[in-house]
Write a protein that holds these residues in place. Structure first.
Motif, PDB file in Angstrom:
ATOM      1  N   SER A 326       0.839  -1.200   0.000  1.00 51.17           N
ATOM      2  CA  SER A 326       0.000   0.000   0.000  1.00 51.17           C
ATOM      3  C   SER A 326       0.873   1.248   0.000  1.00 51.17           C
ATOM      4  N   ASN A 327       2.000   1.205   0.713  1.00 54.87           N
ATOM      5  CA  ASN A 327       2.916   2.347   0.710  1.00 54.87           C
ATOM      6  C   ASN A 327       3.533   2.540  -0.676  1.00 54.87           C
ATOM      7  N   TRP A 328       3.957   1.439  -1.296  1.00 59.18           N
ATOM      8  CA  TRP A 328       4.554   1.548  -2.626  1.00 59.18           C
ATOM      9  C   TRP A 328       3.539   2.075  -3.640  1.00 59.18           C
ATOM     10  N   LEU A 329       2.320   1.588  -3.563  1.00 59.48           N
ATOM     11  CA  LEU A 329       1.299   2.040  -4.501  1.00 59.48           C
ATOM     12  C   LEU A 329       0.969   3.511  -4.292  1.00 59.48           C
ATOM     13  N   MET A 330       0.864   3.940  -3.031  1.00 59.97           N
ATOM     14  CA  MET A 330       0.567   5.341  -2.763  1.00 59.97           C
ATOM     15  C   MET A 330       1.728   6.237  -3.156  1.00 59.97           C
ATOM     16  N   THR A 331       2.944   5.745  -2.984  1.00 64.13           N
ATOM     17  CA  THR A 331       4.105   6.524  -3.412  1.00 64.13           C
ATOM     18  C   THR A 331       4.067   6.746  -4.908  1.00 64.13           C
ATOM     19  N   GLY A 332       3.582   5.709  -5.627  1.00 66.64           N
ATOM     20  CA  GLY A 332       3.566   5.804  -7.078  1.00 66.64           C
ATOM     21  C   GLY A 332       2.477   6.694  -7.622  1.00 66.64           C
ATOM     22  N   VAL A 333       1.275   6.686  -6.994  1.00 68.46           N
ATOM     23  CA  VAL A 333       0.168   7.445  -7.583  1.00 68.46           C
ATOM     24  C   VAL A 333      -0.545   8.356  -6.600  1.00 68.46           C
ATOM     25  N   GLY A 334      -0.513   8.030  -5.328  1.00 65.19           N
ATOM     26  CA  GLY A 334      -1.311   8.784  -4.367  1.00 65.19           C
ATOM     27  C   GLY A 334      -0.858  10.202  -4.187  1.00 65.19           C
ATOM     28  N   PRO A 356      11.370  15.307 -11.440  1.00 61.83           N
ATOM     29  CA  PRO A 356      11.323  14.296 -12.502  1.00 61.83           C
ATOM     30  C   PRO A 356      12.064  13.016 -12.149  1.00 61.83           C
ATOM     31  N   GLU A 357      13.203  13.123 -11.467  1.00 63.76           N
ATOM     32  CA  GLU A 357      13.963  11.923 -11.123  1.00 63.76           C
ATOM     33  C   GLU A 357      13.220  11.085 -10.095  1.00 63.76           C
ATOM     34  N   ARG A 358      12.637  11.764  -9.121  1.00 65.75           N
ATOM     35  CA  ARG A 358      11.851  11.035  -8.128  1.00 65.75           C
ATOM     36  C   ARG A 358      10.655  10.362  -8.789  1.00 65.75           C
ATOM     37  N   ARG A 359      10.003  11.095  -9.689  1.00 68.44           N
ATOM     38  CA  ARG A 359       8.841  10.538 -10.373  1.00 68.44           C
ATOM     39  C   ARG A 359       9.226   9.316 -11.204  1.00 68.44           C
ATOM     40  N   ARG A 360      10.377   9.371 -11.841  1.00 70.67           N
ATOM     41  CA  ARG A 360      10.848   8.230 -12.625  1.00 70.67           C
ATOM     42  C   ARG A 360      11.031   7.008 -11.738  1.00 70.67           C
ATOM     43  N   ARG A 361      11.632   7.197 -10.558  1.00 76.02           N
ATOM     44  CA  ARG A 361      11.837   6.069  -9.639  1.00 76.02           C
ATOM     45  C   ARG A 361      10.495   5.505  -9.179  1.00 76.02           C
ATOM     46  N   GLU A 362       9.523   6.400  -8.924  1.00 79.26           N
ATOM     47  CA  GLU A 362       8.205   5.931  -8.499  1.00 79.26           C
ATOM     48  C   GLU A 362       7.529   5.101  -9.594  1.00 79.26           C
ATOM     49  N   LEU A 363       7.653   5.568 -10.822  1.00 78.77           N
ATOM     50  CA  LEU A 363       7.024   4.837 -11.930  1.00 78.77           C
ATOM     51  C   LEU A 363       7.707   3.496 -12.159  1.00 78.77           C
ATOM     52  N   LEU A 364       9.015   3.455 -11.975  1.00 69.88           N
ATOM     53  CA  LEU A 364       9.727   2.186 -12.104  1.00 69.88           C
ATOM     54  C   LEU A 364       9.295   1.205 -11.024  1.00 69.88           C
ATOM     55  N   THR A 365       9.050   1.709  -9.818  1.00 66.79           N
ATOM     56  CA  THR A 365       8.547   0.860  -8.746  1.00 66.79           C
ATOM     57  C   THR A 365       7.186   0.284  -9.107  1.00 66.79           C
ATOM     58  N   LEU A 366       6.298   1.134  -9.615  1.00 68.91           N
ATOM     59  CA  LEU A 366       4.981   0.665 -10.042  1.00 68.91           C
ATOM     60  C   LEU A 366       5.102  -0.364 -11.159  1.00 68.91           C
ATOM     61  N   LEU A 367       5.970  -0.107 -12.112  1.00 69.76           N
ATOM     62  CA  LEU A 367       6.167  -1.045 -13.207  1.00 69.76           C
ATOM     63  C   LEU A 367       6.571  -2.409 -12.676  1.00 69.76           C
ATOM     64  N   ASN A 368       7.490  -2.429 -11.739  1.00 73.26           N
ATOM     65  CA  ASN A 368       7.951  -3.704 -11.186  1.00 73.26           C
ATOM     66  C   ASN A 368       6.846  -4.407 -10.407  1.00 73.26           C
ATOM     67  N   LEU A 369       6.028  -3.640  -9.676  1.00 70.29           N
ATOM     68  CA  LEU A 369       4.946  -4.247  -8.909  1.00 70.29           C
ATOM     69  C   LEU A 369       3.927  -4.918  -9.824  1.00 70.29           C
ATOM     70  N   PHE A 370       3.619  -4.287 -10.944  1.00 67.41           N
ATOM     71  CA  PHE A 370       2.596  -4.829 -11.828  1.00 67.41           C
ATOM     72  C   PHE A 370       3.135  -5.901 -12.772  1.00 67.41           C
ATOM     73  N   ARG A 371       4.443  -5.862 -13.059  1.00 64.97           N
ATOM     74  CA  ARG A 371       4.988  -6.776 -14.055  1.00 64.97           C
ATOM     75  C   ARG A 371       5.520  -8.067 -13.444  1.00 64.97           C
ATOM     76  N   ASN A 372       5.997  -8.001 -12.218  1.00 61.07           N
ATOM     77  CA  ASN A 372       6.588  -9.178 -11.585  1.00 61.07           C
ATOM     78  C   ASN A 372       5.514 -10.125 -11.082  1.00 61.07           C
ATOM     79  N   GLU A 373       5.720 -11.416 -11.291  1.00 60.18           N
ATOM     80  CA  GLU A 373       4.714 -12.410 -10.969  1.00 60.18           C
ATOM     81  C   GLU A 373       4.386 -12.475  -9.481  1.00 60.18           C
ATOM     82  N   SER A 374       5.396 -12.496  -8.639  1.00 56.88           N
ATOM     83  CA  SER A 374       5.140 -12.647  -7.207  1.00 56.88           C
ATOM     84  C   SER A 374       4.561 -11.383  -6.589  1.00 56.88           C
TER      85      SER A 374
END
Length: 411
Positions: A326-334, A356-374
């Protein structure tokens, strides 16, 4: 030492042994990596394997990804070879942290040290190519694969062997056609928990169905339960072996190695070898080893019982969702919801101030959360249970059991 696990291997064929250890990221040179008692256990085996979870240091820059970029000591392959390891798995979420340059340097360093590798290459086919050995007249193939994070190989791009691609199962099946014994080393799962997600459990079982005789997992940094599936042992995580940056925490300093005995291509027995990183990797002994083995068997009992596994996994997933996701998701979009609703190409749009750099890291975190199987399995299970879309099997006794197991794995 008495066998922890014994299997019916048919009573025929050449006998040989395999020592398997978990995650390795050595980044120091002041003490021996492995204590003499562990070196002796490795030397007694005909073949020894581990996971090298970082590239050796190079002049390359880190790639754009979520999470830390790791490196191993430049002499790590040689030191692991000196400890007795014959093959190192490279399919993991860090070996591409410094791109193809770091991966190639690591493969070269391993080759120079006389250690074979599997799991990374110039393209998907190369990454999925097994490391092959002849052991006491038995042809052995070692396949290394990992879940999808950053750096998986494609048909025309270097990287690691993705366990979720259809070619991964085909590679195991092909290895089984050519070899007497197939060992799959699979990197993935949820970190710091005692059980694998359902998606990972299903994929590792698929490897057995494709012909694997032994499947061994790593990545969660702690040892998890195991099961016997269609006569093949599946160990979901061995935890850390020599992971220096996590040696100061008790749960991640402990690891599990396996001393596996085969009759031709079938597993006949497995000795559990509890280890601890205490300066060097040494054998865990005395009451500490007995208590650790008790945890390991309790985790395995849960994995082997379908109803208990489902209930325990739900409890773990809901906890992880609240504590991490929930923290990772809120960091990415909340915090940047207005930005998420704004067209960045509209020059007249009102946008909040943002880095912009912080936003890029947040989007990469979201990408990993949605793309990784586990990661996806954790979030999906938690949301299904919390929304009432799945029958909630959590009970007070299940929560108490999860508490006891997490005491051995949580940080």
């Amino acid at each position: 030492m008495a066998d922890d696990l014994s299997f019916d291997a048919g009573g025929a064929g050449s006998e040989w042994s395999l020592f398997v250890a978990g995650d390795c990221v050595p980044d120091r040179d002041d003490t021996p990596l492995v204590a003499p008692t562990v070196v002796d256990r490795i030397a007694d085996a005909d073949l020894a394997a581990a996971n090298l979870e970082a590239p050796v240091e190079t002049d390359a820059d880190p790639v754009s990804k979520s999470g830390p970029a790791l490196t191993a000591d430049p002499d790590a392959p040689e030191r692991l070879a000196d400890a007795g390891f014959d093959v190192l798995a490279l399919a993991n979420n860090h070996v591409m942290d410094y791109g193809a340059t770091g991966m190639r340097a690591t493969r070269e360093a391993c080759a120079t040290a006389g250690v074979r590798t599997a799991g990374a290459g110039e393209d998907r086919t190369d990454a999925l190519e097994p490391a092959r050995f002849e052991v006491r007249g038995v042809d052995v193939a070692v396949v290394s694969v990992c879940e999808r994070e950053f750096g998986v190989a494609t048909a025309d791009r270097p990287g690691t062997a993705w366990s979720g691609h259809r070619d991964a199962v085909a590679a195991v099946r092909g290895a089984a056609d050519d070899a007497d014994a197939v060992v799959v080393l699979s990197h993935g799962g949820a970190e710091y928990v005692p059980l694998p997600p359902p998606s990972r459990r299903a994929r590792l079982r698929e490897f057995v169905e494709a012909g694997a005789d032994l499947v061994v997992g790593h990545h969660p940094h702690v040892a998890q339960g195991w099961e016997l599936y269609e006569d093949a042992p599946v160990f979901y995580s061995l935890g850390n072996f020599v992971f220096d940056r996590q040696a100061d925490e008790e749960n991640t300093a402990r690891g599990l190695a396996l001393d596996v005995r085969f009759a031709n291509g079938a597993v006949a027995a497995v000795d559990l070898v509890p280890t601890v990183l205490d300066g060097s990797v040494r054998l865990l002994d005395g009451d500490a080893a007995d208590e650790y083995r008790d945890y390991l068997h309790r985790a395995a009992d849960v994995v082997a019982d379908e109803e208990r596994y489902e209930a325990h996994w739900q409890a773990i997933a809901v906890r992880l969702f609240y504590e991490r996701y929930s923290n990772w998701l809120m960091t990415g979009v909340g915090e940047n919801l207005a930005l998420a609703r704004t067209n960045p190409h509209d020059p007249d749009a009102q946008r909040p101030l943002w880095d912009p750099e912080r936003r890029r890291r947040e989007l990469l975190t979201l990408l990993n959360l949605f793309r990784n199987e586990s990661h996806g399995a954790v979030v999906t299970t938690a949301l299904e249970v919390l929304s009432g879309n799945r029958s909630d099997r959590r009970t007070e006794s299940v929560e108490e059991s999860v508490d006891a197991l997490l005491a051995w794995t949580g940080r």
